[in-house]
Write a protein that holds these residues in place. Structure first.
Motif, PDB file in Angstrom:
ATOM      1  N   TYR A 108      -3.075   6.730  -2.913  1.00 17.77           N
ATOM      2  CA  TYR A 108      -2.309   5.545  -2.522  1.00 17.77           C
ATOM      3  C   TYR A 108      -2.834   4.971  -1.201  1.00 17.77           C
ATOM      4  O   TYR A 108      -2.953   3.751  -1.038  1.00 17.77           O
ATOM      5  CB  TYR A 108      -0.825   5.889  -2.391  1.00 17.77           C
ATOM      6  CG  TYR A 108      -0.128   6.202  -3.702  1.00 17.77           C
ATOM      7  CD1 TYR A 108      -0.526   5.593  -4.885  1.00 17.77           C
ATOM      8  CD2 TYR A 108       0.933   7.102  -3.751  1.00 17.77           C
ATOM      9  CE1 TYR A 108       0.110   5.876  -6.087  1.00 17.77           C
ATOM     10  CE2 TYR A 108       1.579   7.392  -4.951  1.00 17.77           C
ATOM     11  CZ  TYR A 108       1.159   6.776  -6.115  1.00 17.77           C
ATOM     12  OH  TYR A 108       1.794   7.061  -7.306  1.00 17.77           O
ATOM     13  N   GLN A 109      -3.137   5.852  -0.262  1.00 15.27           N
ATOM     14  CA  GLN A 109      -3.670   5.402   1.025  1.00 15.27           C
ATOM     15  C   GLN A 109      -5.014   4.705   0.848  1.00 15.27           C
ATOM     16  O   GLN A 109      -5.269   3.644   1.425  1.00 15.27           O
ATOM     17  CB  GLN A 109      -3.842   6.598   1.968  1.00 15.27           C
ATOM     18  CG  GLN A 109      -2.555   7.214   2.469  1.00 15.27           C
ATOM     19  CD  GLN A 109      -1.832   6.296   3.446  1.00 15.27           C
ATOM     20  OE1 GLN A 109      -1.301   5.261   3.055  1.00 15.27           O
ATOM     21  NE2 GLN A 109      -1.816   6.663   4.703  1.00 15.27           N
ATOM     22  N   ILE A 110      -5.881   5.317   0.076  1.00 10.60           N
ATOM     23  CA  ILE A 110      -7.214   4.752  -0.144  1.00 10.60           C
ATOM     24  C   ILE A 110      -7.107   3.374  -0.788  1.00 10.60           C
ATOM     25  O   ILE A 110      -7.777   2.419  -0.368  1.00 10.60           O
ATOM     26  CB  ILE A 110      -8.052   5.708  -1.016  1.00 10.60           C
ATOM     27  CG1 ILE A 110      -8.431   6.958  -0.209  1.00 10.60           C
ATOM     28  CG2 ILE A 110      -9.304   5.015  -1.546  1.00 10.60           C
ATOM     29  CD1 ILE A 110      -8.991   8.092  -1.047  1.00 10.60           C
ATOM     30  N   MET A 111      -6.261   3.254  -1.799  1.00 10.64           N
ATOM     31  CA  MET A 111      -6.122   1.962  -2.472  1.00 10.64           C
ATOM     32  C   MET A 111      -5.577   0.902  -1.528  1.00 10.64           C
ATOM     33  O   MET A 111      -6.025  -0.249  -1.541  1.00 10.64           O
ATOM     34  CB  MET A 111      -5.233   2.118  -3.715  1.00 10.64           C
ATOM     35  CG  MET A 111      -5.933   2.843  -4.855  1.00 10.64           C
ATOM     36  SD  MET A 111      -4.977   2.901  -6.392  1.00 10.64           S
ATOM     37  CE  MET A 111      -3.891   4.305  -6.082  1.00 10.64           C
ATOM     38  N   ARG A 112      -4.619   1.272  -0.694  1.00 15.05           N
ATOM     39  CA  ARG A 112      -4.071   0.301   0.252  1.00 15.05           C
ATOM     40  C   ARG A 112      -5.127  -0.164   1.259  1.00 15.05           C
ATOM     41  O   ARG A 112      -5.272  -1.346   1.531  1.00 15.05           O
ATOM     42  CB  ARG A 112      -2.901   0.918   1.012  1.00 15.05           C
ATOM     43  CG  ARG A 112      -1.591   0.906   0.267  1.00 15.05           C
ATOM     44  CD  ARG A 112      -0.450   1.206   1.226  1.00 15.05           C
ATOM     45  NE  ARG A 112       0.816   1.074   0.528  1.00 15.05           N
ATOM     46  CZ  ARG A 112       1.381   2.048  -0.174  1.00 15.05           C
ATOM     47  NH1 ARG A 112       0.786   3.218  -0.256  1.00 15.05           N
ATOM     48  NH2 ARG A 112       2.536   1.855  -0.788  1.00 15.05           N
ATOM     49  N   LEU A 113      -5.838   0.799   1.811  1.00 19.84           N
ATOM     50  CA  LEU A 113      -6.729   0.476   2.922  1.00 19.84           C
ATOM     51  C   LEU A 113      -7.972  -0.283   2.490  1.00 19.84           C
ATOM     52  O   LEU A 113      -8.540  -1.044   3.269  1.00 19.84           O
ATOM     53  CB  LEU A 113      -7.132   1.761   3.646  1.00 19.84           C
ATOM     54  CG  LEU A 113      -5.977   2.511   4.315  1.00 19.84           C
ATOM     55  CD1 LEU A 113      -6.480   3.781   4.975  1.00 19.84           C
ATOM     56  CD2 LEU A 113      -5.280   1.630   5.335  1.00 19.84           C
ATOM     57  N   PHE A 114      -8.396  -0.093   1.250  1.00 18.09           N
ATOM     58  CA  PHE A 114      -9.625  -0.737   0.806  1.00 18.09           C
ATOM     59  C   PHE A 114      -9.386  -1.843  -0.215  1.00 18.09           C
ATOM     60  O   PHE A 114     -10.332  -2.336  -0.830  1.00 18.09           O
ATOM     61  CB  PHE A 114     -10.591   0.305   0.244  1.00 18.09           C
ATOM     62  CG  PHE A 114     -11.040   1.311   1.267  1.00 18.09           C
ATOM     63  CD1 PHE A 114     -11.753   0.910   2.384  1.00 18.09           C
ATOM     64  CD2 PHE A 114     -10.729   2.656   1.120  1.00 18.09           C
ATOM     65  CE1 PHE A 114     -12.164   1.834   3.337  1.00 18.09           C
ATOM     66  CE2 PHE A 114     -11.136   3.591   2.068  1.00 18.09           C
ATOM     67  CZ  PHE A 114     -11.855   3.176   3.185  1.00 18.09           C
TER      68      PHE A 114
END
Length: 282
Positions: A108-114
């Motif tokens: 979830y973090q990766i998808m949000r940040l990128f």
């Protein structure tokens, strides 16, 4: 609340060490969907049982891969909803459920940040604390091998080998997940232009270690794992000390997780030079 900074392009010097890792992170949702694995999540980890947290994250990764200018707001809204659902559940007590929670939060973090959506960054900032507490709970459930320990012989019969392999898959995935989490947090700080980022080799963790062995990590059966354990060298990397591995490992010992950290240590040209010196191309 301070305004969330957009992610900054990496300087040339920093990019030489971090761009490879950033590219691996960006590709994580796609890799999870297409291969059911990540450099920190073994391909066999969820073969028998995928906890609900990872089922939801897997579905979100699939949606994320299909995003475009029109549907991105809807997809990111669904991602927010699944994240809220996850955060509303109590912290699991079993290792596999705890690990699935960590993997879901990381994705979830990766998808949000990128995703290229600055509005998502504020939500991501708030989740780093939850992610940290999850992997800290993981830490107390793990065995961390020592670089100096002797390589134990595996039993001759398959039943205990299968049991050991399945235990190793969970343990090694968790060890790598802890390291990746704190590494990811440092990368995010760098991307936000935080000038105070400092790496002591432990990434803020008391101590950690993991197995550098593509043969062990990529084994798709207990038999293949046992053969690799008996016939191939494997290296324990403690606190990001690659000294023994750089001296004694061969290029085919280094999987994607190892390459990601090796590039961070040596820089992309330094890592390529190491592979070349061993007769291979990175």
């Amino acid at each position: 609340m301070p305004r969330t900074k957009p992610l900054r392009p990496l300087s040339e010097i920093i990019a030489s060490k971090l761009q490879f890792a950033v590219d691996v992170l960006k590709n994580a949702p796609s890799m999870m969907v297409l291969e059911t694995q990540l450099p920190w999540c073994h391909s066999q980890l969820y073969k028998k049982y995928m906890p609900r947290a990872m089922q939801d994250a897997y579905s979100c990764c699939s949606l994320y891969m299909s995003r475009n200018e029109t549907n991105t707001p809807v997809i990111m809204s669904l991602l927010d909803a699944r994240t809220d659902d996850l955060l509303s559940t109590p912290q699991p007590t079993t290792l596999i459920e705890l690990l699935a929670r960590a993997h879901a939060l990381l994705l979830y973090q990766i998808m949000r940040l990128f995703a290229g959506d600055v509005r998502s960054h504020a939500t991501a900032n708030a989740l780093f604390g939850t992610l940290e507490s999850t992997v800290i709970d993981l830490y107390g459930n793990l065995y961390f091998p020592s670089p100096s320990e002797s390589k134990e012989l595996l039993p001759l019969s398959m039943d205990p080998i299968i049991e050991f392999w399945e235990w190793w898959i969970v343990q090694e995935s968790a060890r790598r997940t802890i390291l990746l989490t704190f590494f990811f947090i440092q990368i995010y700080k760098v991307l936000q232009g935080n000038p105070s980022v400092h790496c002591d080799g432990k990434l803020g963790i008391t101590s950690h270690s993991w197995y550098l062995s593509a043969q062990l990590w990529n084994a798709q059966s207990a038999f293949d794992f046992a053969v690799a354990w008996a016939e191939k060298d494997h290296f324990v990397v403690r606190d990001l000390d690659f000294t023994a591995a750089l001296e004694n490992a061969q290029p085919d010992d280094v999987d994607l997780f190892g390459r990601m950290l090796m590039v961070t240590l040596l820089g992309i040209d330094g890592a390529k030079a190491w592979f070349y010196s061993k007769g291979a191309i990175m």
